[in-house]
Design a protein around this motif. Structure first.
Motif, PDB file in Angstrom:
ATOM      1  N   ASN A 122       1.320  -1.448  -0.045  1.00 18.57           N
ATOM      2  CA  ASN A 122       0.376   0.103   0.237  1.00 18.57           C
ATOM      3  C   ASN A 122       1.140   1.087   0.373  1.00 18.57           C
ATOM      4  O   ASN A 122       1.661   1.572   0.139  1.00 18.57           O
ATOM      5  N   PRO A 123      -0.007   2.137  -0.003  1.00 17.09           N
ATOM      6  CA  PRO A 123       1.146   3.486  -0.366  1.00 17.09           C
ATOM      7  C   PRO A 123       2.484   4.208   0.800  1.00 17.09           C
ATOM      8  O   PRO A 123       3.207   3.978   0.732  1.00 17.09           O
ATOM      9  N   VAL A 124       1.882   3.800   2.045  1.00 14.01           N
ATOM     10  CA  VAL A 124       2.248   4.145   2.859  1.00 14.01           C
ATOM     11  C   VAL A 124       3.144   2.935   3.534  1.00 14.01           C
ATOM     12  O   VAL A 124       4.814   3.712   3.614  1.00 14.01           O
ATOM     13  N   GLY A 125       2.824   1.518   3.282  1.00 16.33           N
ATOM     14  CA  GLY A 125       4.423   0.352   3.064  1.00 16.33           C
ATOM     15  C   GLY A 125       4.781   0.822   1.909  1.00 16.33           C
ATOM     16  O   GLY A 125       6.650   0.540   1.958  1.00 16.33           O
ATOM     17  N   THR A 126       5.109   1.774   0.828  1.00 17.87           N
ATOM     18  CA  THR A 126       5.578   1.622  -0.020  1.00 17.87           C
ATOM     19  C   THR A 126       7.014   2.456  -0.143  1.00 17.87           C
ATOM     20  O   THR A 126       8.172   2.164  -0.047  1.00 17.87           O
ATOM     21  N   PHE A 127       6.420   3.715   0.852  1.00 17.25           N
ATOM     22  CA  PHE A 127       7.410   4.641   0.827  1.00 17.25           C
ATOM     23  C   PHE A 127       8.464   3.777   2.343  1.00 17.25           C
ATOM     24  O   PHE A 127       9.538   4.350   2.133  1.00 17.25           O
ATOM     25  N   GLU A 128       7.990   3.027   3.072  1.00 22.76           N
ATOM     26  CA  GLU A 128       8.415   2.778   3.476  1.00 22.76           C
ATOM     27  C   GLU A 128       9.185   1.562   4.180  1.00 22.76           C
ATOM     28  O   GLU A 128      10.641   1.249   4.427  1.00 22.76           O
ATOM     29  N   ARG A 129       9.573   0.744   2.677  1.00 21.97           N
ATOM     30  CA  ARG A 129       9.703  -0.260   1.852  1.00 21.97           C
ATOM     31  C   ARG A 129      10.545   0.101   1.253  1.00 21.97           C
ATOM     32  O   ARG A 129      12.098  -0.425   1.855  1.00 21.97           O
ATOM     33  N   ILE A 130      10.973   1.174   0.585  1.00 25.41           N
ATOM     34  CA  ILE A 130      11.927   1.949  -0.087  1.00 25.41           C
ATOM     35  C   ILE A 130      12.945   2.855   0.774  1.00 25.41           C
ATOM     36  O   ILE A 130      14.348   2.821   0.517  1.00 25.41           O
ATOM     37  N   LYS A 131      11.958   3.665   1.922  1.00 20.39           N
ATOM     38  CA  LYS A 131      13.053   4.105   2.154  1.00 20.39           C
ATOM     39  C   LYS A 131      12.576   4.728   3.891  1.00 20.39           C
ATOM     40  O   LYS A 131      11.963   5.463   4.449  1.00 20.39           O
ATOM     41  N   PRO A 132      13.270   3.414   4.490  1.00 20.65           N
ATOM     42  CA  PRO A 132      12.300   3.299   5.913  1.00 20.65           C
ATOM     43  C   PRO A 132      12.420   3.868   7.380  1.00 20.65           C
ATOM     44  O   PRO A 132      13.798   4.872   7.258  1.00 20.65           O
ATOM     45  N   ARG A 133      11.629   3.959   8.437  1.00 21.89           N
ATOM     46  CA  ARG A 133      12.019   4.874   8.648  1.00 21.89           C
ATOM     47  C   ARG A 133      12.160   6.652   8.199  1.00 21.89           C
ATOM     48  O   ARG A 133      13.081   6.982   9.288  1.00 21.89           O
TER      49      ARG A 133
END
Ligand code: TRP
Length: 457
Positions: A76-87
């Motif tokens: 999902n969108p939030v998970g997408t940004f988190e996965r590519i550039k965590p925290r």
């Protein structure tokens, strides 16, 4: 649109399945109700030209970008940004999408409610006999200021949306949409042919097709950009979500091309109904704001044989097109809450639905342009901020993220996984690195000069 946990995430069975799902989300009140209103308020043909340019030069590249992000991350969108550039704060962009979805959902549901009200008006014979534009205007004002009715239909829309989303969307609504959207297309084509053949249609066609460049203002570009993002469902993560279910072997460029084409085609078709009718019937003006479609179409329905049937079908289809959009809008916060907050679907649906209901109440009560709370046009203001501004800001952040964080070479690798050669890659790179961000920045800079902060003046 899907809710499966990552372990059993779905995948589109075919190219067509994706195109239907994405076009179902893109085609909605944005095409039939909002596009003609934008054209009417922003100088006619000039707006149409700017709009088409914006779709091709900015909307399509941004859609390809969002799809590639989703297909890469499978999140999902939030998970997408988190996965590519965590925290990092990048995931705030995902949250902005969730917020925007809730607000757009809130006032689109009011419009969908109007469609229900008009369906009832048509079948009960309000628009039979001698119908004038003064009469349809009066009906519209009376209808939208009857707060009890408007509120009831608004609640009905949110209720139906909550019900469908709580059941999961695949089985029921998708089948409906596949059957009914082609029907909507046929009906629109028929009405457009009829409208163009009305005596007096030429002036309206000229307004729609002959550009008067003296009307080209900064605000035209702002609204065209906002309308393109709104109508193509960009800038809030829905295309990231839909993209996460696309097979690696599919050609993202052609998929995005089909979605942009069908969405724009339907919007332009709606204009071919509205503007010729306006000029064929004296005393009407193209800039009547949110009531435009509701005041113009009953004029046609009162004049054509079988108008009762066409009219009731039209408003039912507008309602269905709206509901296919409201369910995917509600699905944005819902899938976020399920994936990231680990809520149950039932809890996520009820809480997000209630929130949309609370947010939409002032829009429903302020009856579009006619305000209840002195001088504050809630629907216009919310439409301006969430239907134009935050979509553009979120798309800007997405472009920056792709270029500087995820990096272009990774994006291109993702896009190229389904095609032999990415011929227009330089154009795409140009749009994502320079054109789209620059256009959005310029617009944000000039936003102060746009009067009224409302699209309905
Ligand atoms: N595109 C829809 C329309 O034209 C409205 C919309 C905007 C939307 N963003 C969305 C629908 C996200 C679903 C998901 O009416």
């Amino acid at each position: 649109m899907h809710s499966e946990e990552y372990s059993h995430r779905g995948i589109w069975s075919s190219k067509i399945a994706f195109i239907f799902a994405a076009a179902g989300s893109a085609i909605g009140p944005g095409n039939i109700w909002r596009f003609p209103m934008m054209v009417g308020n922003n100088g006619g043909a000039v707006f149409v030209i700017v709009y088409v340019l914006v779709v091709v030069l900015i909307g399509l590249p941004v859609m390809i970008a969002e799809l590639s992000l989703g297909r890469h991350s499978q999140r999902n969108p939030v998970g997408t940004f988190e996965r590519i550039k965590p925290r990092t704060p990048w995931k705030l962009n995902g949250y902005l999408g969730v917020l925007t979805s809730l607000f757009i959902l809130s006032y689109i549901s009011v419009i969908a409610g109007w469609a229900v009200g008009y369906f009832i008006k048509v079948i009960t014979g309000t628009f039979t006999g001698e119908v004038t534009s003064q009469f349809t205007e009066k009906v519209f004002i009376e209808f939208t200021s009857n707060q009890f009715q408007v509120f009831l239909f608004f609640m009905l829309t949110i209720g139906i949306t909550v019900y469908i989303v709580s059941k999961g969307i695949q089985g029921g609504i998708e089948k409906w949409v596949k059957a009914l959207m082609p029907f909507l297309l046929v009906l629109l084509v028929f009405l457009a042919i009829y409208a163009i053949s009305l005596p007096g249609a030429a002036k309206g066609l000229a307004f729609y097709l002959n550009p008067d460049f003296s009307k080209l203002k900064g605000s035209v570009v702002v609204y065209a950009l906002g309308q393109a993002f709104f109508s193509l469902s960009l800038g809030m993560g829905i295309m990231i979500t839909l993209g996460s279910y696309i097979r690696k072997s599919e050609n993202l460029i052609s998929l995005a091309g089909w979605v942009c084409f069908s969405d724009t085609f339907i919007a332009i078709l709606a204009g071919f109904i509205i503007f010729p009718t306006l000029s064929a019937i004296p005393g009407t003006s193209p800039s009547t704001g949110p009531g435009l479609v509701f005041q113009v179409l009953p004029l046609i329905f009162s004049k054509i044989p079988g108008g009762l049937i066409f009219g009731s079908l039209f408003f039912i289809l507008l309602f269905i097109a709206a509901v296919t959009s409201t369910i995917s809008l509600l699905e944005v916060p819902v899938s976020f809450a399920i994936d990231e907050l680990k809520w149950s679907r039932t809890k996520a649906v009820w809480l997000s639905g209630s929130l949309a209901f609370l947010l939409g109440a002032p829009s429903a009560l302020s009856s579009g342009g006619m305000t209840l709370f002195t001088k504050i046009d809630f629907m216009g203001t919310i439409d301006f901020f969430f239907g134009n501004l935050t979509l553009a800001i979120s798309a800007l952040v997405t472009c920056i993220f792709i270029v500087y964080v995820w990096k272009l070479k990774n994006a291109i690798k993702e896009i190229e996984s389904g095609i032999k050669r990415f011929n227009l890659r330089f154009l795409w790179i140009f749009s994502i690195t320079i054109l789209a961000p620059a256009a959005i920045l310029i617009i944000l800079y000039f936003i102060k000069t746009i009067t009224g902060f409302s699209s309905f003046n």
